[in-house]
Design a protein around this motif. Structure first.
Motif, PDB file in Angstrom:
ATOM      1  N   TRP A  22       0.838  -1.195   0.000  1.00  0.00           N
ATOM      2  CA  TRP A  22       0.000   0.000   0.000  1.00  0.00           C
ATOM      3  C   TRP A  22       0.881   1.256   0.000  1.00  0.00           C
ATOM      4  O   TRP A  22       0.681   2.174  -0.801  1.00  0.00           O
ATOM      5  CB  TRP A  22      -0.909  -0.054   1.244  1.00  0.00           C
ATOM      6  CG  TRP A  22      -1.748   1.157   1.480  1.00  0.00           C
ATOM      7  CD1 TRP A  22      -2.485   1.845   0.553  1.00  0.00           C
ATOM      8  CD2 TRP A  22      -1.931   1.825   2.731  1.00  0.00           C
ATOM      9  NE1 TRP A  22      -3.116   2.897   1.141  1.00  0.00           N
ATOM     10  CE2 TRP A  22      -2.808   2.913   2.486  1.00  0.00           C
ATOM     11  CE3 TRP A  22      -1.481   1.603   4.036  1.00  0.00           C
ATOM     12  CZ2 TRP A  22      -3.213   3.786   3.497  1.00  0.00           C
ATOM     13  CZ3 TRP A  22      -1.892   2.470   5.037  1.00  0.00           C
ATOM     14  CH2 TRP A  22      -2.746   3.551   4.770  1.00  0.00           C
ATOM     15  N   ARG A  23       1.894   1.275   0.856  1.00  0.00           N
ATOM     16  CA  ARG A  23       2.805   2.413   0.912  1.00  0.00           C
ATOM     17  C   ARG A  23       3.573   2.575  -0.407  1.00  0.00           C
ATOM     18  O   ARG A  23       3.777   3.692  -0.876  1.00  0.00           O
ATOM     19  CB  ARG A  23       3.835   2.233   2.042  1.00  0.00           C
ATOM     20  CG  ARG A  23       3.265   2.352   3.444  1.00  0.00           C
ATOM     21  CD  ARG A  23       2.590   3.682   3.624  1.00  0.00           C
ATOM     22  NE  ARG A  23       2.371   3.982   5.028  1.00  0.00           N
ATOM     23  CZ  ARG A  23       1.411   4.800   5.468  1.00  0.00           C
ATOM     24  NH1 ARG A  23       0.570   5.356   4.613  1.00  0.00           N
ATOM     25  NH2 ARG A  23       1.298   5.061   6.754  1.00  0.00           N
ATOM     26  N   TRP A  26       1.372   4.085  -2.994  1.00  0.00           N
ATOM     27  CA  TRP A  26       1.171   5.504  -2.659  1.00  0.00           C
ATOM     28  C   TRP A  26       2.383   6.326  -3.122  1.00  0.00           C
ATOM     29  O   TRP A  26       2.249   7.378  -3.724  1.00  0.00           O
ATOM     30  CB  TRP A  26       0.964   5.647  -1.147  1.00  0.00           C
ATOM     31  CG  TRP A  26       0.744   7.065  -0.697  1.00  0.00           C
ATOM     32  CD1 TRP A  26      -0.433   7.760  -0.698  1.00  0.00           C
ATOM     33  CD2 TRP A  26       1.743   7.964  -0.194  1.00  0.00           C
ATOM     34  NE1 TRP A  26      -0.242   9.025  -0.235  1.00  0.00           N
ATOM     35  CE2 TRP A  26       1.092   9.187   0.086  1.00  0.00           C
ATOM     36  CE3 TRP A  26       3.115   7.866   0.044  1.00  0.00           C
ATOM     37  CZ2 TRP A  26       1.763  10.302   0.593  1.00  0.00           C
ATOM     38  CZ3 TRP A  26       3.775   8.965   0.546  1.00  0.00           C
ATOM     39  CH2 TRP A  26       3.114  10.175   0.826  1.00  0.00           C
ATOM     40  N   LYS A  29       2.675   6.968  -6.789  1.00  0.00           N
ATOM     41  CA  LYS A  29       1.732   7.958  -7.306  1.00  0.00           C
ATOM     42  C   LYS A  29       2.168   9.401  -7.040  1.00  0.00           C
ATOM     43  O   LYS A  29       1.570  10.338  -7.564  1.00  0.00           O
ATOM     44  CB  LYS A  29       0.341   7.723  -6.682  1.00  0.00           C
ATOM     45  CG  LYS A  29      -0.485   6.677  -7.454  1.00  0.00           C
ATOM     46  CD  LYS A  29      -1.864   6.521  -6.853  1.00  0.00           C
ATOM     47  CE  LYS A  29      -1.839   5.425  -5.828  1.00  0.00           C
ATOM     48  NZ  LYS A  29      -2.990   5.213  -5.018  1.00  0.00           N
ATOM     49  N   GLN A  30       3.178   9.592  -6.189  1.00  0.00           N
ATOM     50  CA  GLN A  30       3.598  10.962  -5.855  1.00  0.00           C
ATOM     51  C   GLN A  30       4.308  11.607  -7.055  1.00  0.00           C
ATOM     52  O   GLN A  30       4.857  10.925  -7.916  1.00  0.00           O
ATOM     53  CB  GLN A  30       4.541  10.965  -4.645  1.00  0.00           C
ATOM     54  CG  GLN A  30       3.963  10.355  -3.392  1.00  0.00           C
ATOM     55  CD  GLN A  30       2.617  10.964  -3.006  1.00  0.00           C
ATOM     56  OE1 GLN A  30       2.504  12.172  -2.838  1.00  0.00           O
ATOM     57  NE2 GLN A  30       1.586  10.126  -2.907  1.00  0.00           N
ATOM     58  N   ASN A 128       7.663   6.988   4.643  1.00  0.00           N
ATOM     59  CA  ASN A 128       6.900   5.900   4.020  1.00  0.00           C
ATOM     60  C   ASN A 128       7.809   5.020   3.172  1.00  0.00           C
ATOM     61  O   ASN A 128       7.650   3.800   3.130  1.00  0.00           O
ATOM     62  CB  ASN A 128       5.754   6.465   3.168  1.00  0.00           C
ATOM     63  CG  ASN A 128       4.562   6.860   4.038  1.00  0.00           C
ATOM     64  OD1 ASN A 128       4.513   6.525   5.229  1.00  0.00           O
ATOM     65  ND2 ASN A 128       3.613   7.579   3.465  1.00  0.00           N
TER      66      ASN A 128
END
Lengths: 683, 683
Positions: A22-23, A26, A29-30, A128
């Motif tokens: 999940w991290r 994420w 996507k940054q 993260n």
């Protein structure tokens, strides 16, 4: 009950991996930032992944060869599955390293981009990124171990436990082998690149840190990833599974099946607690990221202690017999706490002897005023002296843990420090990401405020990192002793009265001496390797400055990839000799000389001398580093003064001390113990 | 028979003293040279004697205090005479140091004067000066031991031997205590003066070596005497009597009375052989003094081996029972040879790893091309690696010696190396005399050919010195083990099954760790002490250059005495902490914690880690020194180049390594064992 526990443990591992996934998505996507930033990020990522690919290629040949030998050697004992455990252990470690580094290198330039808007955003991206490494390690570690334990029938029959643990110990051997090579290889890479970038780029050509005209600058950033992310990840994977297996083997030898599961259960709880801890890492613009990290890690630690108490009490409703003692749940809990207290104490001592704001590092800075020689003498003297209290602390922890819970207590004390590895490693892996983000900001020509934010992120976490080091050293000593005890139990089963290792026996004494010499030889190999690899890098950077026209004027591009290549080849070639030394020594004494007593002496010798040298080298290196930083902060003449130049000498000497040889010694002592444990049935 | 042996042994000691006296008076009669030379000789002699006087004053308070404690503590056991042995041991060591240094400082300028006419004459004066030290040490050592043994009734009743040896072991403790303080104090003095003279006088003010305008130059020459003559003499006195007593105690514990006398007998023969050897040290103008020294020492060694064989065979007509083995005369002889071979091997390895003409030192010289940091890394790596084969050699010697003659074999192996201490020490002490003679030539403004002759004398003896170092390290390890074994036998007498030191026991393991840390802490103290003392010296030399008008122009005289004073005060103040650490640790574990097992672990730990660090520091220091000399011989840019400057950094770091901390560690491990042995009946 056991199957419920089993599902919980495996579930916690799966949870860790889902969280890591999940991290990762994420982070992916940054925003990646400008084209230049994307380009730099890609170069670092590709370099790091290329290193890993080549390293894993060499290691896979090694793993297969050892697996075949283990399989053949164990057929006569019916324990040939140990080869499978070995391969799975090595694979899980490598996979965790791959995940962690892939995401860390994705997070680098995204952290830079985040730092363009806010400190908190940058902290979260970097942290993260690190948490993927942390949770991949604990997730894969616990899933691999628990599933194998189940497959081998560990859940079904208590009578069978001894055999299952003998087979399972191959998992720790696989993990340790990968860790040693990754630490040594990564350590050589990162220091060769660092020295190359500094000595020629900064000192000779006068370029600032991370200047894009410096050909070694990408290699330097790659080095942070392969050394401080992948190397550290493999290191902690090994510590984590080593301490779990050490405790399990001792519990199995004592025939107490609920204590066999306890280490896995505590590790599972540690994962959940670590994940909870990550949510507390938040800060505001102008806030102190240190506080955020402290709340996360110390909060997780405190929670862990409270839950442990109840879980241990639940698992051990009545006292059991361990090493001839009546051991209650409270006793086991207190042994765990003894380990934790010792780890924190060693960590705080580490901080004292190395911190920029304390007397020892400042005295080294002061001694730089009379030149490089006095700087070196002061650093070596500080490093040597700094071994005293940590070793006394560890010795006390051994006695206290044993007092409460026998040999099992020593093993569980190590686990006490490592149960929250998930979040500890997240913090450790966060720093190289912040460091790389700073490099990216510099190379991309972003405004100074961006670099200022990433520097702020990079500068914090000293206390957390120091305590992490304390845990690394403390748990290494205790885990090595636990594995060593497991070796003695295994060998001693076929002897009347068990394996007695009396120092009066000249073979034990000779073993102690020979074991004691190994960390010296190993460190020598590691330091020579760094020196040689750095020399090649220096030559290459000089060549590029000489041959690439317009490079220094910023009109031509440096050949970054060539520098990465050289560091990669140098590191991989030179990690082999020290690695083999560690693995072949127990084989030589155990299987060639067939002397269980002499091998016992060797293991005790390598543990004592390894712990001493590891603390000496880590703290000498750390204090030289911070003495230099103290001068760079403007004291005693500041940057560029003769005093500073003298301090740079110490810092350069300290690099292979603290980043190559020192941390590898922690693995060395465990690897030798676990190899001995694995071959014990064949002696 | 025993009284005949007794007379022979005491007679050989008396012979040694008569010989020393004869050589002394011969030296006193030699021409002292010009008025300037007399003045310089006097200044060095007075400085050295003043140091000794102050050192002995402090030590006499220490010796008296310890003697009182020993006396009171032993009353309950009826062994209070151990206090007398302690005082006599300390006194004999101090007296030997006094004799040796007095004559060495007489020989200094007389050697210079002799060098004005011929090389052979200079060789003979310098060597005769050294031989007074050598024969005073062995003479006083053996007379003191043998007379006490007789007074305590050791010759009369075999039943009484155990008690006699318990009391007699105080002699070794006295000798070790003096040795530790003398080595540390002398080491601090000599290095402080050396660094002060070099760093300010040579580097800052640009004066040549031994220039009379340099205020620290007399202190530098005094340092050679207090460090390399008095310090070394006390060191070898301690090794010599330690190895003899170690063997005697073990023979007494086994109840074999003829083996109790054997070490003394071998030592007595060694004295006669050494005296014979001194007569072969002769050379001609243009000849090689090295050959002369080799014939003397190796000739004495070979003669010793042949005679030993027959003597051991005569003393042991039938096999006896030692450590549960049947041990024949041949077995004991072979154990002796094992020690001798190991000592020579360690010595040759030492030479390999440090010699100017071998790969390791040249590689360090080469690494100086990239600066001080790479020079330091290469030297440290070489020092660490160089521990491997010597330690393996010592481990093999332990196993072989034990195989032939049990624990007694380990002790007698140490004595095998040390029986010809008389001539070995003569060679060792000859070098600082030649060094001082060169200094005197320089300061007196004699023609260059004089200095050339003394340089030639100073430059030789490398192989002999290296083998001497090998003997020092090898015999220290074996003697420490023998004393350690004697400790276990003594403590174990009151325990069923003896004292078992099982590494499985957490107290033993904790002891191993704590023992292991002591050499690190001790070395740190020693290095810090050198750094601080050197700093005071640097300040003083700078002050004199600043405040004494016309000093640098040669129109005013430097205040030499002030520099000598500062080095003296600094050395004496700073020798106390490391000395107390060594003596109080066994007392803490043995008498305060009352744990014989933990103390056993501590002793094993300090021995292993001490041997490793001693070899590491001695060889790293030696290789840095010779890497610098190699460059100074004109290679890699030669004197004054950047490469040379980098090599000087390593050399300066190496000074406290090889001349202060390293050699002191050899004494540390024996002192701790012997203190434990002495307090063993009280645990």
């Amino acid at each position: 009950m056991e199957y419920t526990t089993f599902y919980f443990i495996v579930g916690s591992g799966v949870l860790a991996l889902i969280f890591a996934l999940w991290r990762s998505s994420w982070i992916a996507k940054q925003d990646e930032g400008t084209e230049k930033m994307i380009e730099i990020g890609l170069a670092v990522r590709e370099g790091a992944m290329a290193f890993l690919a080549r390293e894993y290629k060499v290691l896979s040949i090694f793993v297969l060869a050892v697996a075949v030998l283990l399989y053949i050697g164990n057929i006569s004992q019916g324990t040939e599955l140990v080869a499978v455990s070995f391969v799975v252990g090595a694979f899980c470690s490598a996979l965790a390293g791959f995940f962690g580094m892939r995401v860390a290198t994705l997070a680098n330039n995204r952290t830079t981009q985040a730092a363009r808007t806010s400190l908190n955003k940058a902290l979260i991206v970097a942290f993260n990124g690190g948490s993927v490494m942390g949770l991949s390690v604990v997730g894969l570690g616990i899933i691999g171990l628990t599933i194998l334990f189940w497959v081998y029938g560990g859940l079904d029959s208590a009578a069978n436990l001894g055999r299952v643990m003998t087979i399972l110990s191959g998992f720790a051997m696989g993990a340790s082998s990968i860790a040693l090579f990754a630490r040594v290889g990564g350590g050589i890479f990162t220091k060769a690149a660092d020295v190359g970038a500094d000595l020629v780029g900064k000192v000779e050509a006068g370029l600032p840190e991370d200047d894009p005209r410096n050909p070694a600058t990408i290699a330097d950033n790659v080095g942070d990833n392969v050394g401080d992310v992948a190397g550290m990840g493999a290191d902690l994977f090994e510590s984590y599974v080593g301490s779990i297996i050490g405790a399990m083997v001792l519990a199995a030898a004592a025939g107490v099946s609920n204590l066999v599961m306890l280490p896995l259960l505590l590790a599972g709880i540690g994962i959940v607690v670590s994940i909870v801890g990550t949510f507390f890492v938040r800060t505001s613009e102008g806030g102190n990221p240190q506080t955020a990290l402290n709340i996360g890690t110390f909060g997780a630690g405190a929670l862990m202690i409270v839950i442990s108490y109840f879980v241990i009490d639940y698992v051990m409703p009545t006292a059991v017999n361990m090493s001839g003692k009546d051991v209650s749940g409270l006793d086991v809990f207190l042994a765990t706490i003894a380990g934790l207290v010792a780890g924190i104490t060693v960590g705080l001592l580490t901080e004292y002897y190395t911190s920029e704001s304390r007397k020892p590092a400042r005295a080294i800075a002061k001694s730089s005023e009379t030149g490089a020689a006095t700087n070196i003498i002061a650093g070596l003297a500080n490093g040597m002296y700094s071994t005293a209290w940590p070793v006394v602390t560890i010795a006390l922890a051994i006695i206290v843990a044993y007092y409460f819970s026998g040999l099992y207590g020593i093993a569980i004390a190590a686990l006490g420090m490592l149960s929250t590895t998930g979040i500890q490693l997240a913090v450790d892996a966060y720093r190289p990401i912040a460091d790389n983000a700073g490099g990216c900001a510099e190379m991309s020509g972003l405004p100074a405020e961006v670099r200022k934010r990433t520097d702020k992120l990079d500068a914090v976490g000293n206390t957390t990192a120091a305590i992490g080091k304390g845990f690394a050293i403390g748990s290494a000593a205790l885990t090595a002793l636990a594995l060593f005890a497991a070796y003695r139990e295994t060998v001693g089963q076929s002897m009347a009265g068990g394996l007695v290792l009396d120092i009066n026996d000249p073979f034990v004494m000779a073993g102690l001496l020979i074991g004691g010499v190994l960390p010296f030889v190993f460190s020598s190999f590691a330091m020579k390797a760094v020196g040689e690899a750095a020399f090649e890098m220096i030559e290459e950077v000089r060549r590029q400055f000489r041959e690439i026209k317009g490079l220094l004027e910023g009109q031509a591009k440096a050949d970054y990839a060539r520098c990465v290549d050289i560091a990669t080849a140098a590191a991989i070639k030179r990690m082999i000799a020290p690695g083999l030394l560690a693995i072949l020594t127990p084989v030589l004494f155990g299987l060639v000389f067939k002397s269980a007593t002499m091998l016992g002496g060797v293991l005790a010798g390598v543990t004592v001398s390894g712990v001493l040298l590891a603390i000496f080298m880590a703290n000498a290196g750390g204090s030289w580093d911070n003495a230099k930083k103290y001068i760079e902060s403007g004291e005693l003449g500041g940057k560029g003064s003769a005093t500073h130049k003298a301090a740079v000498v110490g810092d350069t000497v300290g690099d292979p001390f603290k980043d190559t040889a020192g941390p590898s010694l922690n693995i060395l002592i465990k690897l030798m113990s676990v190899v001995s444990l694995v071959i014990a049935p064949l002696i």
